[in-house]
Write a protein that holds these residues in place. Structure first.
Motif, PDB file in Angstrom:
ATOM      1  N   THR A   1       0.829  -1.201   0.000  1.00 15.14           N
ATOM      2  CA  THR A   1       0.000   0.000   0.000  1.00 15.14           C
ATOM      3  C   THR A   1       0.864   1.252   0.000  1.00 15.14           C
ATOM      4  OG1 THR A   1      -1.790  -1.137   1.142  1.00 15.14           O
ATOM      5  CG2 THR A   1      -1.786   1.263   1.269  1.00 15.14           C
ATOM      6  N   ASN A   2       1.915   1.241   0.797  1.00 15.07           N
ATOM      7  CA  ASN A   2       2.840   2.374   0.846  1.00 15.07           C
ATOM      8  C   ASN A   2       3.514   2.584  -0.511  1.00 15.07           C
ATOM      9  OD1 ASN A   2       4.384   4.407   2.494  1.00 15.07           O
ATOM     10  ND2 ASN A   2       6.073   3.142   1.734  1.00 15.07           N
ATOM     11  N   ASP A   3       3.966   1.506  -1.131  1.00 15.59           N
ATOM     12  CA  ASP A   3       4.602   1.617  -2.450  1.00 15.59           C
ATOM     13  C   ASP A   3       3.640   2.181  -3.487  1.00 15.59           C
ATOM     14  OD1 ASP A   3       6.932   0.592  -1.365  1.00 15.59           O
ATOM     15  OD2 ASP A   3       6.665  -1.418  -2.222  1.00 15.59           O
ATOM     16  N   ALA A   4       2.390   1.728  -3.449  1.00 14.36           N
ATOM     17  CA  ALA A   4       1.383   2.224  -4.392  1.00 14.36           C
ATOM     18  C   ALA A   4       1.109   3.707  -4.158  1.00 14.36           C
ATOM     19  CB  ALA A   4       0.089   1.418  -4.271  1.00 14.36           C
ATOM     20  N   MET A   5       1.036   4.111  -2.892  1.00 13.92           N
ATOM     21  CA  MET A   5       0.808   5.509  -2.567  1.00 13.92           C
ATOM     22  C   MET A   5       1.958   6.373  -3.065  1.00 13.92           C
ATOM     23  SD  MET A   5       1.915   8.064  -0.202  1.00 13.92           S
ATOM     24  CE  MET A   5       2.787   7.037   0.939  1.00 13.92           C
ATOM     25  N   LEU A   6       3.192   5.923  -2.855  1.00 16.68           N
ATOM     26  CA  LEU A   6       4.352   6.688  -3.325  1.00 16.68           C
ATOM     27  C   LEU A   6       4.354   6.812  -4.842  1.00 16.68           C
ATOM     28  CD1 LEU A   6       7.143   5.318  -0.973  1.00 16.68           C
ATOM     29  CD2 LEU A   6       6.093   7.579  -0.912  1.00 16.68           C
ATOM     30  N   ALA A   7       4.030   5.741  -5.541  1.00 14.37           N
ATOM     31  CA  ALA A   7       3.964   5.789  -7.001  1.00 14.37           C
ATOM     32  C   ALA A   7       2.887   6.758  -7.456  1.00 14.37           C
ATOM     33  CB  ALA A   7       3.694   4.391  -7.567  1.00 14.37           C
ATOM     34  N   ASP A   8       1.743   6.751  -6.771  1.00 12.36           N
ATOM     35  CA  ASP A   8       0.651   7.664  -7.103  1.00 12.36           C
ATOM     36  C   ASP A   8       1.075   9.118  -6.880  1.00 12.36           C
ATOM     37  OD1 ASP A   8      -2.019   8.174  -7.956  1.00 12.36           O
ATOM     38  OD2 ASP A   8      -2.593   8.476  -5.857  1.00 12.36           O
ATOM     39  N   MET A   9       1.761   9.385  -5.779  1.00  5.97           N
ATOM     40  CA  MET A   9       2.212  10.747  -5.489  1.00  5.97           C
ATOM     41  C   MET A   9       3.267  11.206  -6.508  1.00  5.97           C
ATOM     42  SD  MET A   9       0.405  11.790  -2.958  1.00  5.97           S
ATOM     43  CE  MET A   9      -0.935  10.744  -3.519  1.00  5.97           C
ATOM     44  N   ARG A  10       4.148  10.301  -6.917  1.00  4.27           N
ATOM     45  CA  ARG A  10       5.141  10.654  -7.941  1.00  4.27           C
ATOM     46  C   ARG A  10       4.458  10.977  -9.261  1.00  4.27           C
ATOM     47  NH1 ARG A  10       7.858   5.910  -5.851  1.00  4.27           N
ATOM     48  NH2 ARG A  10       9.291   6.623  -4.252  1.00  4.27           N
ATOM     49  N   ALA A  11       3.404  10.225  -9.587  1.00  5.90           N
ATOM     50  CA  ALA A  11       2.658  10.478 -10.818  1.00  5.90           C
ATOM     51  C   ALA A  11       1.987  11.846 -10.768  1.00  5.90           C
ATOM     52  CB  ALA A  11       1.624   9.381 -11.045  1.00  5.90           C
ATOM     53  N   LEU A  12       1.503  12.240  -9.600  1.00  6.15           N
ATOM     54  CA  LEU A  12       0.882  13.561  -9.454  1.00  6.15           C
ATOM     55  C   LEU A  12       1.884  14.678  -9.696  1.00  6.15           C
ATOM     56  CD1 LEU A  12      -1.453  13.218  -6.350  1.00  6.15           C
ATOM     57  CD2 LEU A  12      -2.124  13.619  -8.720  1.00  6.15           C
ATOM     58  N   ARG A  13       3.126  14.464  -9.287  1.00  6.78           N
ATOM     59  CA  ARG A  13       4.154  15.492  -9.495  1.00  6.78           C
ATOM     60  C   ARG A  13       4.403  15.736 -10.972  1.00  6.78           C
ATOM     61  NH1 ARG A  13       9.241  13.864  -5.924  1.00  6.78           N
ATOM     62  NH2 ARG A  13       8.684  11.886  -6.849  1.00  6.78           N
ATOM     63  N   SER A  14       4.239  14.721 -11.786  1.00 10.16           N
ATOM     64  CA  SER A  14       4.546  14.869 -13.209  1.00 10.16           C
ATOM     65  C   SER A  14       3.390  15.464 -14.007  1.00 10.16           C
ATOM     66  CB  SER A  14       4.945  13.515 -13.803  1.00 10.16           C
ATOM     67  OG  SER A  14       3.852  12.618 -13.762  1.00 10.16           O
ATOM     68  N   ARG A  15       2.217  15.584 -13.391  1.00 13.89           N
ATOM     69  CA  ARG A  15       1.065  16.185 -14.078  1.00 13.89           C
ATOM     70  C   ARG A  15       1.062  17.694 -13.854  1.00 13.89           C
ATOM     71  NH1 ARG A  15      -3.863  12.683 -11.821  1.00 13.89           N
ATOM     72  NH2 ARG A  15      -2.880  10.663 -12.001  1.00 13.89           N
ATOM     73  N   PRO A  16       0.589  18.434 -14.841  1.00 16.96           N
ATOM     74  CA  PRO A  16       0.454  19.875 -14.607  1.00 16.96           C
ATOM     75  C   PRO A  16      -0.628  20.128 -13.561  1.00 16.96           C
ATOM     76  CG  PRO A  16      -0.492  19.268 -16.740  1.00 16.96           C
ATOM     77  CD  PRO A  16       0.158  18.033 -16.165  1.00 16.96           C
ATOM     78  N   SER A  17      -0.421  21.162 -12.780  1.00 15.62           N
ATOM     79  CA  SER A  17      -1.424  21.494 -11.771  1.00 15.62           C
ATOM     80  C   SER A  17      -2.173  22.753 -12.198  1.00 15.62           C
ATOM     81  CB  SER A  17      -0.773  21.685 -10.402  1.00 15.62           C
ATOM     82  OG  SER A  17       0.135  22.769 -10.469  1.00 15.62           O
ATOM     83  N   TYR A  18      -3.371  22.862 -11.758  1.00 18.17           N
ATOM     84  CA  TYR A  18      -4.221  23.996 -12.081  1.00 18.17           C
ATOM     85  C   TYR A  18      -4.774  24.571 -10.781  1.00 18.17           C
ATOM     86  CZ  TYR A  18      -3.999  21.694 -16.598  1.00 18.17           C
ATOM     87  OH  TYR A  18      -3.553  21.103 -17.741  1.00 18.17           O
ATOM     88  N   ASN A  19      -4.933  25.869 -10.779  1.00 11.62           N
ATOM     89  CA  ASN A  19      -5.554  26.514  -9.628  1.00 11.62           C
ATOM     90  C   ASN A  19      -6.978  26.885  -9.972  1.00 11.62           C
ATOM     91  OD1 ASN A  19      -3.225  26.473  -8.017  1.00 11.62           O
ATOM     92  ND2 ASN A  19      -2.449  28.316  -9.018  1.00 11.62           N
ATOM     93  N   LEU A  20      -7.856  26.681  -9.060  1.00 11.71           N
ATOM     94  CA  LEU A  20      -9.257  27.023  -9.235  1.00 11.71           C
ATOM     95  C   LEU A  20      -9.603  28.042  -8.173  1.00 11.71           C
ATOM     96  CD1 LEU A  20     -12.089  26.559 -10.433  1.00 11.71           C
ATOM     97  CD2 LEU A  20     -12.364  24.718  -8.760  1.00 11.71           C
ATOM     98  N   THR A  21     -10.066  29.202  -8.614  1.00  6.56           N
ATOM     99  CA  THR A  21     -10.463  30.243  -7.689  1.00  6.56           C
ATOM    100  C   THR A  21     -11.968  30.410  -7.783  1.00  6.56           C
ATOM    101  OG1 THR A  21      -8.370  31.378  -8.050  1.00  6.56           O
ATOM    102  CG2 THR A  21     -10.128  32.661  -7.031  1.00  6.56           C
ATOM    103  N   ILE A  22     -12.625  30.313  -6.628  1.00  8.54           N
ATOM    104  CA  ILE A  22     -14.075  30.489  -6.577  1.00  8.54           C
ATOM    105  C   ILE A  22     -14.335  31.791  -5.858  1.00  8.54           C
ATOM    106  CG2 ILE A  22     -16.244  29.558  -5.708  1.00  8.54           C
ATOM    107  CD1 ILE A  22     -14.929  26.774  -5.891  1.00  8.54           C
ATOM    108  N   VAL A  23     -15.069  32.648  -6.519  1.00  8.42           N
ATOM    109  CA  VAL A  23     -15.353  33.965  -5.964  1.00  8.42           C
ATOM    110  C   VAL A  23     -16.801  34.034  -5.547  1.00  8.42           C
ATOM    111  CG1 VAL A  23     -15.267  36.436  -6.370  1.00  8.42           C
ATOM    112  CG2 VAL A  23     -13.634  34.931  -7.485  1.00  8.42           C
TER     113      VAL A  23
END
Length: 70
Positions: free
Chosen positions: A48-70
């Motif tokens: 489970t820990n290995d899968a979580m680390l792989a998932d977190m590494r995959a998130l780092r390689s994706r572009p991130s977007y900010n969402l602002t709600i006014v």
């Protein structure tokens, strides 16, 4: 890790669980039923820990977007 340190740690885990993890037969060790179940649970935690680390590494390689709600 020194054998004495490992023995103390195993004894501490056995004391916390309230059951032996190993059957000691002279110089031979054999897992008890509790030891087998404990090993399986530990392996599941590591997987489970290995899968979580792989998932977190995959998130780092994706572009991130900010969402602002006014």
């Amino acid at each position: 890790m020194a054998q004495s340190s490992l023995s103390r740690r195993v004894a501490a885990v056995e004391a916390e669980l309230g059951l032996p993890l190993f059957r000691r037969l002279g110089t031979t060790l054999e897992l008890t039923d509790g030891g087998v179940r404990f090993l399986l649970a530990c392996n599941a935690i590591v997987e489970t820990n290995d899968a979580m680390l792989a998932d977190m590494r995959a998130l780092r390689s994706r572009p991130s977007y900010n969402l602002t709600i006014v």
